[in-house]
Design an enzyme around this catalytic site. Structure first.
Site, PDB file in Angstrom:
ATOM      1  N   SER A 420       0.823  -1.216   0.000  1.00  0.00           N
ATOM      2  CA  SER A 420       0.000   0.000   0.000  1.00  0.00           C
ATOM      3  C   SER A 420       0.849   1.253   0.000  1.00  0.00           C
ATOM      4  CB  SER A 420      -0.977   0.050   1.176  1.00  0.00           C
ATOM      5  OG  SER A 420      -0.639  -0.788   2.190  1.00  0.00           O
ATOM      6  N   HIS A 441      -3.475  -3.532  -5.882  1.00  0.00           N
ATOM      7  CA  HIS A 441      -3.736  -3.084  -4.512  1.00  0.00           C
ATOM      8  C   HIS A 441      -5.192  -3.308  -4.145  1.00  0.00           C
ATOM      9  CE1 HIS A 441      -4.142   0.266  -1.384  1.00  0.00           C
ATOM     10  NE2 HIS A 441      -3.426  -0.682  -0.839  1.00  0.00           N
ATOM     11  N   GLU A 453      -6.845  -1.066  -7.061  1.00  0.00           N
ATOM     12  CA  GLU A 453      -5.977  -0.134  -7.789  1.00  0.00           C
ATOM     13  C   GLU A 453      -4.892  -0.960  -8.500  1.00  0.00           C
ATOM     14  OE1 GLU A 453      -6.112   3.996  -5.201  1.00  0.00           O
ATOM     15  OE2 GLU A 453      -4.999   2.325  -4.367  1.00  0.00           O
ATOM     16  N   ASN A 491      -5.957   5.753  -0.582  1.00  0.00           N
ATOM     17  CA  ASN A 491      -5.389   6.018   0.745  1.00  0.00           C
ATOM     18  C   ASN A 491      -4.896   7.454   0.850  1.00  0.00           C
ATOM     19  OD1 ASN A 491      -5.973   3.476   1.522  1.00  0.00           O
ATOM     20  ND2 ASN A 491      -3.903   2.673   1.365  1.00  0.00           N
TER      21      ASN A 491
HETATM   22  P1  NAI Z   1      -0.007  -9.219   7.816  1.00  0.00           P
HETATM   23  O1  NAI Z   1       1.055  -8.870   8.795  1.00  0.00           O
HETATM   24  O2  NAI Z   1      -1.379  -9.498   8.337  1.00  0.00           O
HETATM   25  O3  NAI Z   1       0.442 -10.499   6.969  1.00  0.00           O
HETATM   26  C1  NAI Z   1       1.702 -10.660   6.415  1.00  0.00           C
HETATM   27  C2  NAI Z   1       1.981 -12.148   6.319  1.00  0.00           C
HETATM   28  O4  NAI Z   1       3.153 -12.342   5.537  1.00  0.00           O
HETATM   29  C3  NAI Z   1       2.227 -12.817   7.654  1.00  0.00           C
HETATM   30  O5  NAI Z   1       1.352 -13.926   7.784  1.00  0.00           O
HETATM   31  C4  NAI Z   1       3.684 -13.274   7.582  1.00  0.00           C
HETATM   32  O6  NAI Z   1       3.882 -14.516   8.254  1.00  0.00           O
HETATM   33  C5  NAI Z   1       3.878 -13.422   6.099  1.00  0.00           C
HETATM   34  N1  NAI Z   1       5.258 -13.302   5.634  1.00  0.00           N
HETATM   35  C6  NAI Z   1       6.155 -12.336   5.930  1.00  0.00           C
HETATM   36  N2  NAI Z   1       7.294 -12.567   5.261  1.00  0.00           N
HETATM   37  C7  NAI Z   1       7.122 -13.687   4.506  1.00  0.00           C
HETATM   38  C8  NAI Z   1       7.909 -14.412   3.597  1.00  0.00           C
HETATM   39  N3  NAI Z   1       9.144 -14.012   3.315  1.00  0.00           N
HETATM   40  N4  NAI Z   1       7.405 -15.511   3.026  1.00  0.00           N
HETATM   41  C9  NAI Z   1       6.159 -15.919   3.311  1.00  0.00           C
HETATM   42  N5  NAI Z   1       5.333 -15.265   4.176  1.00  0.00           N
HETATM   43  C10 NAI Z   1       5.819 -14.151   4.763  1.00  0.00           C
HETATM   44  O7  NAI Z   1       0.003  -8.055   6.753  1.00  0.00           O
HETATM   45  P2  NAI Z   1      -1.197  -7.488   5.848  1.00  0.00           P
HETATM   46  O8  NAI Z   1      -1.934  -6.448   6.590  1.00  0.00           O
HETATM   47  O9  NAI Z   1      -1.951  -8.614   5.267  1.00  0.00           O
HETATM   48  O10 NAI Z   1      -0.392  -6.739   4.698  1.00  0.00           O
HETATM   49  C11 NAI Z   1       0.240  -7.446   3.665  1.00  0.00           C
HETATM   50  C12 NAI Z   1       0.515  -6.506   2.530  1.00  0.00           C
HETATM   51  O11 NAI Z   1      -0.712  -5.967   2.059  1.00  0.00           O
HETATM   52  C13 NAI Z   1       1.377  -5.318   2.888  1.00  0.00           C
HETATM   53  O12 NAI Z   1       2.210  -5.009   1.809  1.00  0.00           O
HETATM   54  C14 NAI Z   1       0.373  -4.202   3.146  1.00  0.00           C
HETATM   55  O13 NAI Z   1       0.902  -2.927   2.899  1.00  0.00           O
HETATM   56  C15 NAI Z   1      -0.665  -4.532   2.105  1.00  0.00           C
HETATM   57  N6  NAI Z   1      -2.020  -4.037   2.385  1.00  0.00           N
HETATM   58  C16 NAI Z   1      -2.555  -4.098   3.652  1.00  0.00           C
HETATM   59  C17 NAI Z   1      -3.852  -3.643   3.867  1.00  0.00           C
HETATM   60  C18 NAI Z   1      -4.481  -3.760   5.239  1.00  0.00           C
HETATM   61  O14 NAI Z   1      -5.567  -3.169   5.440  1.00  0.00           O
HETATM   62  N7  NAI Z   1      -3.908  -4.493   6.155  1.00  0.00           N
HETATM   63  C19 NAI Z   1      -4.685  -3.048   2.771  1.00  0.00           C
HETATM   64  C20 NAI Z   1      -4.036  -3.117   1.484  1.00  0.00           C
HETATM   65  C21 NAI Z   1      -2.743  -3.560   1.321  1.00  0.00           C
END
Ligand code: NAI
Length: 649
Positions: A420, A441, A453, A491
């Site tokens: 994001s 996104h 997006e 955002n």
């Molecule tokens: P999160 O922290 O809930 O999940 C991330 C996951 O990735 C975790 O389960 C972790 O174990 C896993 N992970 C980390 N490194 C890894 C690797 N090398 N190999 C495999 N798994 C790995 O994070 P979230 O909130 O789901 O965000 C994920 C992405 O989505 C980020 O880039 C964030 O900016 C983006 N995003 C988040 C939004 C939100 O509302 N939370 C909305 C839109 C985009």
């Protein structure tokens, strides 16, 4: 079969008469991929009825020869021409009179419905003696006029309640919700459900045998009685008022009134007709419909590509888990990878709840669950057409993952990030083929938010772009092209809006008052409740990065210091119980508060447009409406600004 009607020279209809004197009237509108009931098409239909009056067939079967479906409704572009009350009444009268005539013809009539049957198309079908629906996934019947701020005035408001009973009909008309083929048959909206290969035979048998097939509407039918209607209307109005307390939408109330007081005849309420048809709301909702079609078209453009079969999602957290579930729901095979096994298990649990909610048939829910494959070691990566990275928001961690996976990708596979805030230019530096990285996104919650997006840079491979848009269209989301910049469009515009709301809290206004001001304006959720929903920690990070204002509001600092993160911790600006904020009375809303709060959002939208983050004003409005729920009846932030120039900021 012999051809009839040629002497009339109709452009949009053809007709064959078979050996049993059954007339097969096929609609196939010229110069259009779908059938629409324009003034010209209705006029031709009227000429066909004249012909059948002189030469009555043993039965009339109305069908479509378009692949797209039966009829997609009226020609809504004609609504923009209704600049006098008389023109509005003439448009209603045209369909009302014609379909009344169809309902009264002495020979049996049947609508053979395959694919979509919307609005005026369903009203035409309702005026037939019988309706058969073809059992295929895209068959869908609805009266969606309410979503355009108008009403089904060509007989729908009278015939639908009579056919399926008032409660079911009001539900359809007031929500615009479609019914699939099976549900239509179950409701009695159709007389029968037929397999595609048997449809012609079944239609002919039905029209010749004239057997009544459908069940009577039962108690729901009694609710159409003139004595029952006012009571039903009163109860329904209560529900409408609860759903739309600030009365932003007149159409549902008008539909209810026309049904209750005039048995569905809109011509008996000409002032109401004029008030609705020429309202700003109807015009703006029509604009929103066109904006939606424009976004959908991005998803269709790339369709020449073979459809994606397999998606591999890396990161099974909040976003990755829900993206994987959504793709499985939409029929793709999905492998879901995470370094932490327990995250995959939690994501599967959430996915199963989604499948149960969205798929009424348990077998289909199970099939969706089977398509979502846990993949701790990333074995699915090599087979995937689309790989979506949704891991922790950290550029180094993401880059190191790309370095590991790039050699394993299938040639031509799309590599997409759900980041994001990180720039694509920065993320793609370590890749051997940096031109294959694109942003997709999604918004949280994935299942509810229609917009995605698609983040572009100047160097992305055109084939990757085309495949990405096709994929987003394939999974039923609306793709918005945006340029790679922090916050993209959605955002970026939310950050200063949320910041302004917190400044108001710092000045002593209650969160309830701030939220009420924006609900009254027409937002689906107030900004303070939104902050609690996304999480105060995320709001702080996004806010400081996107708003350009280094001063964190004091109220936010205090909540964070107390570890009050919003909904996820049970306490933020509000206390949360059963996933709902506990709110006190909002009290009086200060004059000008909504304008004060919305102005930073509107200005930021303009700024992102001026910086070419989105290509034009319509796309900016579309993105903010479908990405934030910005009051659709205003036509979008920039349209609203243009229409309200001179209002106090
Ligand atoms: P999160 O922290 O809930 O999940 C991330 C996951 O990735 C975790 O389960 C972790 O174990 C896993 N992970 C980390 N490194 C890894 C690797 N090398 N190999 C495999 N798994 C790995 O994070 P979230 O909130 O789901 O965000 C994920 C992405 O989505 C980020 O880039 C964030 O900016 C983006 N995003 C988040 C939004 C939100 O509302 N939370 C909305 C839109 C985009």
């Amino acid at each position: 079969m012999t051809t009839t009607l040629e002497s009339l020279g109709l452009q949009n209809f053809s007709c064959q008469l078979d050996a049993d004197n059954v007339a097969w009237l096929s609609i196939d509108c010229v110069d259009s991929s779908v059938n629409r009931l324009s003034a010209e098409v209705l006029d031709e239909f009227s000429q066909a009825l004249d012909y059948f009056e002189r030469n009555p067939p043993a039965g009339l079967i109305i069908r479509s020869t378009k692949d797209a479906g039966f009829i997609a409704g009226a020609n809504i572009d004609e609504f923009a021409e209704l600049d006098t009350p008389e023109k509005g009444i003439a448009l209603v009268s045209r369909g009302w009179t014609l379909f009344n005539r169809l309902a009264k013809v002495p020979y049996p009539t049947l609508a053979l419905i395959r694919g979509h049957c919307l609005g005026g198309g369903l009203e035409m079908a309702l005026a037939c003696r019988y309706r058969l629906v073809v059992d295929q996934p895209d068959t869908s019947l609805s009266l969606p006029e309410v979503m355009l701020g108008i009403f089904p005035g060509w007989g729908g408001m009278r015939r639908l309640p009579a056919l399926i009973g008032a409660p079911a009909a009001l539900d359809m008309m007031l929500s615009g919700r479609p019914q699939d083929a099976r549900k239509a048959a179950k409701l009695g909206l159709a007389d029968g459900l037929v397999a595609p290969r048997l449809m012609d035979q079944a239609a002919k048998m039905q029209v010749l045998s004239q057997k009544p097939l459908r069940k009577a509407p039962g108690l729901g039918g009694w609710m159409n009685h003139p004595l029952a209607r006012p009571l039903v209307a009163k109860q329904t109005l209560k529900k409408l008022n609860a759903r739309d307390p600030y009365q932003h939408y007149l159409a549902p109330r008008a539909i209810l009134e026309i049904w209750a007081k005039h048995n569905g005849n809109a011509l008996k309420a000409p002032e109401l007709v004029d008030q609705l048809i020429r309202s700003d709301t109807a015009r703006n909702l029509l604009r929103v419909f066109h904006l939606q079609e424009r976004l959908k078209a991005f998803g269709k453009k790339g369709r020449k590509q073979p459809a994606a079969q397999h998606v591999h999602v890396i990161g099974a957290g909040v976003m990755g888990g829900d993206i994987a579930a959504w793709c499985a729901l939409k029929g793709l095979t999905v492998t879901l990878q995470d370094q932490d096994r327990s995250r995959i298990a939690v994501a599967q649990g959430r996915a199963n709840a989604l499948f149960a909610r969205k798929k009424k048939d348990p077998r289909e829910a199970r099939a969706a669950a089977d398509r979502l494959i846990p993949d701790l070691n990333g074995n699915g990566l090599r087979h995937a057409d689309v790989v979506i990275e949704a891991i922790t928001e950290n550029a180094d961690i993401k880059r190191s993952l790309y370095a590991q996976i790039e050699p394993l990708l299938k040639p031509g596979a799309v590599l997409a990030t759900n980041t994001s805030s990180l720039s694509l230019e920065e993320l793609c530096t370590g890749l051997r083929a940096p031109q294959r990285l694109i942003g997709i996104h999604f918004f949280n919650p994935v299942a509810k938010m229609p917009l995605v997006e698609v983040v572009e840079t100047a160097t992305i491979d055109p084939d990757v772009k085309a495949a990405t848009y096709a994929f987003v269209g394939q999974i039923g989301k609306l793709p918005l092209p945006v340029q790679s910049t922090p916050g993209f469009l959605v955002n970026a515009v939310l950050a200063p809006y949320m910041l302004e709301a917190m400044r108001c809290v710092d000045e002593g206004l209650a969160p309830e008052t701030i939220d009420a001001a924006m609900l009254e304006f027409g937002m689906p959720m107030g900004p303070i409740e939104l902050i609690d929903t996304v999480g105060l920690d995320i709001a702080r990070d996004a806010g400081s990065q996107l708003s350009g204002d280094a001063n964190t509001p004091a109220c936010l600092e205090t909540h964070l210091a107390n570890n009050e993160l919003g909904r996820k911790s049970g306490q933020g600006f509000y206390q949360w119980k059963n996933n709902k904020p506990v709110k006190q009375s909002a009290g009086a809303i200060p004059v000008g508060l909504a304008q004060r709060l919305i102005t930073p959002l509107i200005n930021k939208t303009q700024e992102q447009l001026d910086r070419n983050i989105v290509a034009d004003q319509d796309l900016a409005d579309a993105g903010v409406i479908f990405g934030t729920g910005f009051a659709p009846f205003t036509g979008g932030p920039l349209h609203y600004k243009a229409c309200n120039a001179g209002l106090p900021a």
